[in-house]
Design a protein around this motif. Sequence first.
Motif, PDB file in Angstrom:
ATOM      1  N   MET A 154       0.851  -1.324   0.073  1.00  0.00           N
ATOM      2  CA  MET A 154       0.104  -0.057   0.032  1.00  0.00           C
ATOM      3  C   MET A 154       0.867   1.087  -0.265  1.00  0.00           C
ATOM      4  N   LYS A 155       2.464   1.160   0.240  1.00  0.00           N
ATOM      5  CA  LYS A 155       3.240   2.590  -0.139  1.00  0.00           C
ATOM      6  C   LYS A 155       3.774   2.906  -1.158  1.00  0.00           C
ATOM      7  N   THR A 156       3.880   1.518  -1.657  1.00  0.00           N
ATOM      8  CA  THR A 156       3.784   1.841  -2.948  1.00  0.00           C
ATOM      9  C   THR A 156       3.472   1.942  -3.769  1.00  0.00           C
ATOM     10  N   LEU A 157       1.563   2.324  -3.569  1.00  0.00           N
ATOM     11  CA  LEU A 157       0.392   2.126  -4.136  1.00  0.00           C
ATOM     12  C   LEU A 157       0.744   4.238  -4.160  1.00  0.00           C
ATOM     13  N   LYS A 158       0.421   4.071  -2.877  1.00  0.00           N
ATOM     14  CA  LYS A 158       0.767   5.782  -2.386  1.00  0.00           C
ATOM     15  C   LYS A 158       1.725   6.320  -2.707  1.00  0.00           C
ATOM     16  N   ASP A 159       3.236   5.870  -3.203  1.00  0.00           N
ATOM     17  CA  ASP A 159       4.020   6.241  -2.989  1.00  0.00           C
ATOM     18  C   ASP A 159       4.011   6.949  -4.881  1.00  0.00           C
ATOM     19  N   VAL A 160       2.936   5.971  -5.736  1.00  0.00           N
ATOM     20  CA  VAL A 160       3.414   6.485  -7.094  1.00  0.00           C
ATOM     21  C   VAL A 160       1.788   6.713  -7.666  1.00  0.00           C
ATOM     22  N   GLY A 161       0.970   6.954  -6.727  1.00  0.00           N
ATOM     23  CA  GLY A 161      -0.181   7.782  -6.858  1.00  0.00           C
ATOM     24  C   GLY A 161      -1.630   7.237  -7.579  1.00  0.00           C
ATOM     25  N   ALA A 162      -1.240   6.320  -6.945  1.00  0.00           N
ATOM     26  CA  ALA A 162      -2.626   4.796  -7.400  1.00  0.00           C
ATOM     27  C   ALA A 162      -3.156   5.707  -6.716  1.00  0.00           C
ATOM     28  N   ILE A 163      -3.329   5.987  -5.396  1.00  0.00           N
ATOM     29  CA  ILE A 163      -4.464   5.609  -4.010  1.00  0.00           C
ATOM     30  C   ILE A 163      -3.833   7.791  -3.548  1.00  0.00           C
ATOM     31  N   GLY A 164      -5.135   7.778  -3.042  1.00  0.00           N
ATOM     32  CA  GLY A 164      -5.126   8.899  -2.761  1.00  0.00           C
ATOM     33  C   GLY A 164      -4.589   9.539  -2.045  1.00  0.00           C
ATOM     34  N   LYS A 165      -3.829  10.560  -1.114  1.00  0.00           N
ATOM     35  CA  LYS A 165      -3.419  10.676   0.274  1.00  0.00           C
ATOM     36  C   LYS A 165      -4.632  10.629   1.467  1.00  0.00           C
ATOM     37  N   GLN A 166      -5.483  10.996   1.102  1.00  0.00           N
ATOM     38  CA  GLN A 166      -6.059  10.417   2.564  1.00  0.00           C
ATOM     39  C   GLN A 166      -6.254   9.024   2.350  1.00  0.00           C
ATOM     40  N   ILE A 167      -6.312   8.216   2.770  1.00  0.00           N
ATOM     41  CA  ILE A 167      -6.238   6.632   3.128  1.00  0.00           C
ATOM     42  C   ILE A 167      -6.771   7.029   4.956  1.00  0.00           C
ATOM     43  N   GLU A 168      -8.117   6.520   4.860  1.00  0.00           N
ATOM     44  CA  GLU A 168      -8.659   5.923   5.948  1.00  0.00           C
ATOM     45  C   GLU A 168      -8.238   4.357   7.029  1.00  0.00           C
ATOM     46  N   ASP A 169      -8.183   3.637   6.590  1.00  0.00           N
ATOM     47  CA  ASP A 169      -8.062   2.038   7.010  1.00  0.00           C
ATOM     48  C   ASP A 169      -7.558   1.088   6.444  1.00  0.00           C
ATOM     49  N   GLY A 170      -7.278   1.343   5.064  1.00  0.00           N
ATOM     50  CA  GLY A 170      -6.420   0.994   4.015  1.00  0.00           C
ATOM     51  C   GLY A 170      -7.010   0.252   2.229  1.00  0.00           C
ATOM     52  N   VAL A 171      -6.507  -0.107   2.009  1.00  0.00           N
ATOM     53  CA  VAL A 171      -6.838  -0.166   0.575  1.00  0.00           C
ATOM     54  C   VAL A 171      -7.080  -1.497   0.050  1.00  0.00           C
ATOM     55  N   ARG A 172      -8.413  -1.526  -1.094  1.00  0.00           N
ATOM     56  CA  ARG A 172      -9.856  -2.599  -0.985  1.00  0.00           C
ATOM     57  C   ARG A 172      -9.375  -2.838  -2.991  1.00  0.00           C
ATOM     58  N   LEU A 173      -9.006  -4.217  -3.210  1.00  0.00           N
ATOM     59  CA  LEU A 173      -7.979  -4.128  -4.965  1.00  0.00           C
ATOM     60  C   LEU A 173      -9.263  -4.979  -5.329  1.00  0.00           C
ATOM     61  N   MET A 174      -9.634  -4.054  -6.809  1.00  0.00           N
ATOM     62  CA  MET A 174     -11.040  -4.318  -7.578  1.00  0.00           C
ATOM     63  C   MET A 174      -9.998  -4.976  -8.519  1.00  0.00           C
ATOM     64  N   GLY A 175     -11.450  -5.846  -9.404  1.00  0.00           N
ATOM     65  CA  GLY A 175     -11.230  -5.969 -10.478  1.00  0.00           C
ATOM     66  C   GLY A 175     -11.189  -5.373 -11.919  1.00  0.00           C
ATOM     67  N   ARG A 176     -10.773  -4.202 -11.101  1.00  0.00           N
ATOM     68  CA  ARG A 176     -11.195  -3.182 -13.091  1.00  0.00           C
ATOM     69  C   ARG A 176     -10.075  -3.502 -13.754  1.00  0.00           C
ATOM     70  N   GLY A 177     -10.374  -4.023 -14.989  1.00  0.00           N
ATOM     71  CA  GLY A 177      -9.340  -3.738 -15.796  1.00  0.00           C
ATOM     72  C   GLY A 177      -7.998  -5.299 -15.554  1.00  0.00           C
ATOM     73  N   ALA A 178      -8.791  -5.545 -15.767  1.00  0.00           N
ATOM     74  CA  ALA A 178      -8.321  -7.359 -15.085  1.00  0.00           C
ATOM     75  C   ALA A 178      -7.149  -8.556 -16.337  1.00  0.00           C
ATOM     76  N   GLU A 179      -8.136  -7.739 -17.103  1.00  0.00           N
ATOM     77  CA  GLU A 179      -7.766  -8.551 -18.282  1.00  0.00           C
ATOM     78  C   GLU A 179      -6.425  -8.094 -19.034  1.00  0.00           C
ATOM     79  N   HIS A 180      -5.595  -6.713 -18.245  1.00  0.00           N
ATOM     80  CA  HIS A 180      -4.380  -6.189 -18.598  1.00  0.00           C
ATOM     81  C   HIS A 180      -2.858  -6.919 -17.636  1.00  0.00           C
ATOM     82  N   ILE A 181      -3.763  -7.599 -16.720  1.00  0.00           N
ATOM     83  CA  ILE A 181      -2.852  -8.143 -16.388  1.00  0.00           C
ATOM     84  C   ILE A 181      -1.676 -10.367 -16.431  1.00  0.00           C
ATOM     85  N   GLN A 182      -1.154  -9.773 -17.664  1.00  0.00           N
ATOM     86  CA  GLN A 182      -0.552 -10.877 -18.124  1.00  0.00           C
ATOM     87  C   GLN A 182       0.380 -11.446 -17.429  1.00  0.00           C
ATOM     88  N   TRP A 183       1.091 -10.556 -16.603  1.00  0.00           N
ATOM     89  CA  TRP A 183       2.460 -11.840 -15.648  1.00  0.00           C
ATOM     90  C   TRP A 183       2.461 -11.090 -14.335  1.00  0.00           C
TER      91      TRP A 183
END
Length: 262
Positions: A154-183
């Motif tokens: 979650m620190k990696t996602l915050k540092d690269v800007g994948a999630i906002g700065k105001q994080i309350e309790d954590g991050v939920r991984l969603m399946g949007r764009g799952a077809e782009h994961i090929q590795w």
Amino acid sequence: MLRRRIGSLISTSIRFSQNLHYHHQKPISIYSSPLKNNYISKPVSFLNFQNTYSSSLLALNDLRDNPGARKQKTRKGRGIGSGKGKTAGRGHKGQKARGTMKFGFEGGQTPLRRRLPKRGFKNPFSLTFQPVGLGKIAKLINAGKIDSSELITMKTLKDVGAIGKQIEDGVRLMGRGAEHIQWPIHLEVSRVTVRAKAAVEAAGGSVRRVYYNKLGFRALLKPEWFEKKGRLIPKAARPPPKQKDKVDSIGRLPAPTKPIPF
């Protein structure tokens, strides 16, 4: 601006009066003869600059409030003639004359806060997770901002800007764009959906649900804050009994770089 102009007018008038005193010993008539002097006669008038200066400028000792801007405090118990003497406006005896009651007391009848029905419910144990899709992570990996060979926390996602700065309790991984994961990629998040977990495992990767309390989550995202305060990074806390079945392991501090095999 007004002070400069008035000062220049005063100095000019003083010099003009001195020149008149030296060159003309006799008083000058306010009307001049048009025959002796080749110009049309005009009346000469001099302003009283001293009165103008004193009346036009505002001094600090002249500042006053507008009428009625300040209301005098009511003085109680100062005689019958004041209107607030003797009982000081409380009347004769009674509960209101002797003391104060608690806020909302209505003399014994059911108060308003109890007459109105209840509406809604706020769960004090609810958790708020910030969602992030697999498509956004894949886009950042293709842009070179995330190294897919290392553990994505979650620190990696915050540092690269994948999630906002105001994080309350954590991050939920969603399946949007799952077809782009090929590795294969390895992630550590707070929660993950069924679709997102299946897509990551199908590509040869893994997703681990980790638990952080409030203090541990701050230590994960901002470890420099503890160094600035001269404090040690806290130990990872165990999840409460109600969340044991919702997480896979305890989060590690500081932020890990290598995935742990299940």
